[in-house]
Design a protein around this motif. Structure first.
Motif, PDB file in Angstrom:
ATOM      1  N   GLY A 196       0.590  -1.401   0.214  1.00  0.00           N
ATOM      2  CA  GLY A 196       0.158  -0.314  -0.159  1.00  0.00           C
ATOM      3  C   GLY A 196       0.884   1.117   0.157  1.00  0.00           C
ATOM      4  N   THR A 197       2.128   0.895   0.877  1.00  0.00           N
ATOM      5  CA  THR A 197       2.930   2.235   0.464  1.00  0.00           C
ATOM      6  C   THR A 197       3.522   2.431  -0.704  1.00  0.00           C
ATOM      7  OG1 THR A 197       3.273   1.633   2.499  1.00  0.00           O
ATOM      8  CG2 THR A 197       5.241   3.231   1.394  1.00  0.00           C
ATOM      9  N   VAL A 198       3.622   1.454  -1.150  1.00  0.00           N
ATOM     10  CA  VAL A 198       3.863   1.667  -2.994  1.00  0.00           C
ATOM     11  C   VAL A 198       3.000   1.889  -3.862  1.00  0.00           C
ATOM     12  CG1 VAL A 198       5.284   0.483  -5.010  1.00  0.00           C
ATOM     13  CG2 VAL A 198       5.724  -0.679  -2.820  1.00  0.00           C
ATOM     14  N   ALA A 199       2.187   1.904  -3.177  1.00  0.00           N
ATOM     15  CA  ALA A 199       1.233   2.063  -4.401  1.00  0.00           C
ATOM     16  C   ALA A 199       1.137   3.690  -4.076  1.00  0.00           C
ATOM     17  CB  ALA A 199      -0.481   1.518  -3.921  1.00  0.00           C
ATOM     18  N   SER A 200       0.636   4.258  -2.630  1.00  0.00           N
ATOM     19  CA  SER A 200       0.828   6.297  -2.604  1.00  0.00           C
ATOM     20  C   SER A 200       1.812   6.412  -3.113  1.00  0.00           C
ATOM     21  CB  SER A 200       0.080   5.882  -0.866  1.00  0.00           C
ATOM     22  OG  SER A 200       1.485   5.202  -0.615  1.00  0.00           O
ATOM     23  N   ARG A 201       2.565   6.051  -3.450  1.00  0.00           N
ATOM     24  CA  ARG A 201       4.378   6.384  -3.097  1.00  0.00           C
ATOM     25  C   ARG A 201       3.972   6.713  -4.804  1.00  0.00           C
ATOM     26  NH1 ARG A 201       8.826   4.694   0.880  1.00  0.00           N
ATOM     27  NH2 ARG A 201       7.858   5.713   2.785  1.00  0.00           N
ATOM     28  N   LEU A 202       3.531   5.796  -5.371  1.00  0.00           N
ATOM     29  CA  LEU A 202       3.207   6.308  -7.324  1.00  0.00           C
ATOM     30  C   LEU A 202       2.211   6.915  -7.438  1.00  0.00           C
ATOM     31  CD1 LEU A 202       5.078   4.973  -9.783  1.00  0.00           C
ATOM     32  CD2 LEU A 202       2.819   2.846  -9.136  1.00  0.00           C
ATOM     33  N   TYR A 203       1.029   6.770  -6.801  1.00  0.00           N
ATOM     34  CA  TYR A 203       0.579   7.579  -6.696  1.00  0.00           C
ATOM     35  C   TYR A 203       0.893   9.266  -6.938  1.00  0.00           C
ATOM     36  CZ  TYR A 203      -4.549  10.509  -6.917  1.00  0.00           C
ATOM     37  OH  TYR A 203      -4.917  11.110  -6.967  1.00  0.00           O
ATOM     38  N   ALA A 204       1.306   9.674  -5.824  1.00  0.00           N
ATOM     39  CA  ALA A 204       1.780  10.892  -5.459  1.00  0.00           C
ATOM     40  C   ALA A 204       2.889  11.110  -6.076  1.00  0.00           C
ATOM     41  CB  ALA A 204       2.464  10.824  -3.713  1.00  0.00           C
ATOM     42  N   ALA A 205       3.949  10.225  -7.014  1.00  0.00           N
ATOM     43  CA  ALA A 205       5.185  10.570  -7.147  1.00  0.00           C
ATOM     44  C   ALA A 205       4.672  10.991  -9.098  1.00  0.00           C
ATOM     45  CB  ALA A 205       5.671   9.271  -7.652  1.00  0.00           C
ATOM     46  N   ARG A 206       3.458  10.066  -9.301  1.00  0.00           N
ATOM     47  CA  ARG A 206       2.615   9.760 -10.822  1.00  0.00           C
ATOM     48  C   ARG A 206       2.127  11.565 -10.975  1.00  0.00           C
ATOM     49  NH1 ARG A 206      -0.324   4.731 -11.808  1.00  0.00           N
ATOM     50  NH2 ARG A 206       2.195   4.069 -13.396  1.00  0.00           N
ATOM     51  N   GLN A 207       1.128  12.119  -9.852  1.00  0.00           N
ATOM     52  CA  GLN A 207       0.677  13.712  -9.953  1.00  0.00           C
ATOM     53  C   GLN A 207       1.732  14.997  -8.936  1.00  0.00           C
ATOM     54  OE1 GLN A 207      -2.323  13.963  -9.627  1.00  0.00           O
ATOM     55  NE2 GLN A 207      -2.787  11.774  -9.593  1.00  0.00           N
ATOM     56  N   ALA A 208       2.797  14.452  -9.028  1.00  0.00           N
ATOM     57  CA  ALA A 208       3.895  15.743  -8.362  1.00  0.00           C
ATOM     58  C   ALA A 208       4.401  15.855  -9.831  1.00  0.00           C
ATOM     59  CB  ALA A 208       4.651  15.219  -7.576  1.00  0.00           C
ATOM     60  N   ILE A 209       4.777  15.148 -10.763  1.00  0.00           N
ATOM     61  CA  ILE A 209       5.423  15.217 -12.207  1.00  0.00           C
ATOM     62  C   ILE A 209       4.529  15.187 -13.146  1.00  0.00           C
ATOM     63  CG2 ILE A 209       6.004  13.679 -13.943  1.00  0.00           C
ATOM     64  CD1 ILE A 209       7.340  11.148 -12.558  1.00  0.00           C
ATOM     65  N   ALA A 210       3.516  14.436 -12.680  1.00  0.00           N
ATOM     66  CA  ALA A 210       2.373  15.938 -14.033  1.00  0.00           C
ATOM     67  C   ALA A 210       2.140  17.243 -14.119  1.00  0.00           C
ATOM     68  CB  ALA A 210       0.326  14.857 -13.562  1.00  0.00           C
ATOM     69  N   MET A 211       2.146  17.021 -12.546  1.00  0.00           N
ATOM     70  CA  MET A 211       2.050  18.886 -12.115  1.00  0.00           C
ATOM     71  C   MET A 211       3.486  20.104 -12.739  1.00  0.00           C
ATOM     72  SD  MET A 211      -0.640  19.204 -11.238  1.00  0.00           S
ATOM     73  CE  MET A 211      -1.164  20.710 -10.278  1.00  0.00           C
ATOM     74  N   ALA A 212       4.370  18.855 -12.133  1.00  0.00           N
ATOM     75  CA  ALA A 212       5.209  19.838 -12.503  1.00  0.00           C
ATOM     76  C   ALA A 212       5.789  19.841 -13.800  1.00  0.00           C
ATOM     77  CB  ALA A 212       7.015  18.882 -12.311  1.00  0.00           C
ATOM     78  N   LEU A 213       5.304  19.310 -14.715  1.00  0.00           N
ATOM     79  CA  LEU A 213       5.306  18.762 -16.186  1.00  0.00           C
ATOM     80  C   LEU A 213       4.045  19.902 -17.148  1.00  0.00           C
ATOM     81  CD1 LEU A 213       6.240  14.982 -17.461  1.00  0.00           C
ATOM     82  CD2 LEU A 213       7.242  17.158 -17.078  1.00  0.00           C
ATOM     83  N   LEU A 214       3.361  20.348 -16.870  1.00  0.00           N
ATOM     84  CA  LEU A 214       1.935  20.407 -16.852  1.00  0.00           C
ATOM     85  C   LEU A 214       2.402  22.732 -16.242  1.00  0.00           C
ATOM     86  CD1 LEU A 214      -0.329  19.116 -16.187  1.00  0.00           C
ATOM     87  CD2 LEU A 214       0.040  19.462 -18.311  1.00  0.00           C
ATOM     88  N   GLY A 215       3.087  22.687 -15.210  1.00  0.00           N
ATOM     89  CA  GLY A 215       3.640  23.617 -14.738  1.00  0.00           C
ATOM     90  C   GLY A 215       4.253  24.353 -15.871  1.00  0.00           C
ATOM     91  N   GLU A 216       5.434  23.343 -16.179  1.00  0.00           N
ATOM     92  CA  GLU A 216       6.471  23.648 -17.025  1.00  0.00           C
ATOM     93  C   GLU A 216       6.181  24.182 -18.073  1.00  0.00           C
ATOM     94  OE1 GLU A 216       9.627  22.049 -17.593  1.00  0.00           O
ATOM     95  OE2 GLU A 216      10.907  21.853 -15.835  1.00  0.00           O
ATOM     96  N   GLU A 217       5.178  23.317 -19.229  1.00  0.00           N
ATOM     97  CA  GLU A 217       4.471  23.964 -20.338  1.00  0.00           C
ATOM     98  C   GLU A 217       3.944  25.385 -20.091  1.00  0.00           C
ATOM     99  OE1 GLU A 217       2.512  21.360 -23.214  1.00  0.00           O
ATOM    100  OE2 GLU A 217       3.940  19.677 -22.711  1.00  0.00           O
ATOM    101  N   GLU A 218       3.273  25.125 -19.093  1.00  0.00           N
ATOM    102  CA  GLU A 218       2.581  27.094 -18.827  1.00  0.00           C
ATOM    103  C   GLU A 218       3.316  27.806 -19.256  1.00  0.00           C
ATOM    104  OE1 GLU A 218       0.147  26.457 -15.494  1.00  0.00           O
ATOM    105  OE2 GLU A 218      -1.753  25.323 -16.708  1.00  0.00           O
ATOM    106  N   GLN A 219       4.621  27.440 -18.138  1.00  0.00           N
ATOM    107  CA  GLN A 219       5.689  28.629 -18.560  1.00  0.00           C
ATOM    108  C   GLN A 219       6.088  28.710 -20.164  1.00  0.00           C
ATOM    109  OE1 GLN A 219       8.609  27.792 -15.752  1.00  0.00           O
ATOM    110  NE2 GLN A 219       6.996  28.014 -13.931  1.00  0.00           N
ATOM    111  N   HIS A 220       6.269  27.926 -20.949  1.00  0.00           N
ATOM    112  CA  HIS A 220       6.612  28.078 -21.968  1.00  0.00           C
ATOM    113  C   HIS A 220       5.476  28.402 -23.107  1.00  0.00           C
ATOM    114  CE1 HIS A 220      10.007  26.324 -20.871  1.00  0.00           C
ATOM    115  NE2 HIS A 220      10.160  25.783 -20.117  1.00  0.00           N
ATOM    116  N   VAL A 221       4.294  28.821 -22.764  1.00  0.00           N
ATOM    117  CA  VAL A 221       3.203  29.463 -23.546  1.00  0.00           C
ATOM    118  C   VAL A 221       2.947  30.852 -24.628  1.00  0.00           C
ATOM    119  CG1 VAL A 221       0.867  29.526 -24.117  1.00  0.00           C
ATOM    120  CG2 VAL A 221       1.984  27.520 -23.167  1.00  0.00           C
TER     121      VAL A 221
END
Length: 66
Positions: free
Chosen positions: A41-66
């Motif tokens: 369960g800890t693996v699953a929750s860390r993976l979920y949080a990591a995917r969310q953080a990666i998505a937010m970071a990538l979306l944030g960078e995309e918005e800065q380059h628009v």
């Protein structure tokens, strides 16, 4: 340095470890739990949080380059 590398660098060491074991090396959650010596369960929750953080970071960078 690429967007993904920067996003991964922002993760906690625990989240990065789960991302590497599951997404890069291809282990399932049960095997990753054994390798990392943490509950599945800890693996699953860390993976979920990591995917969310990666998505937010990538979306944030995309918005800065628009």
């Amino acid at each position: 340095q690429g967007q993904l590398a920067r996003a991964l660098a922002k993760l906690s060491p625990q989240q990065r470890a789960v991302v590497v074991v599951v997404l890069q090396l291809g282990f399932d959650l049960r095997s990753a739990a054994t390798i990392l010596a943490i509950p599945r369960g800890t693996v699953a929750s860390r993976l979920y949080a990591a995917r969310q953080a990666i998505a937010m970071a990538l979306l944030g960078e995309e918005e800065q380059h628009v």
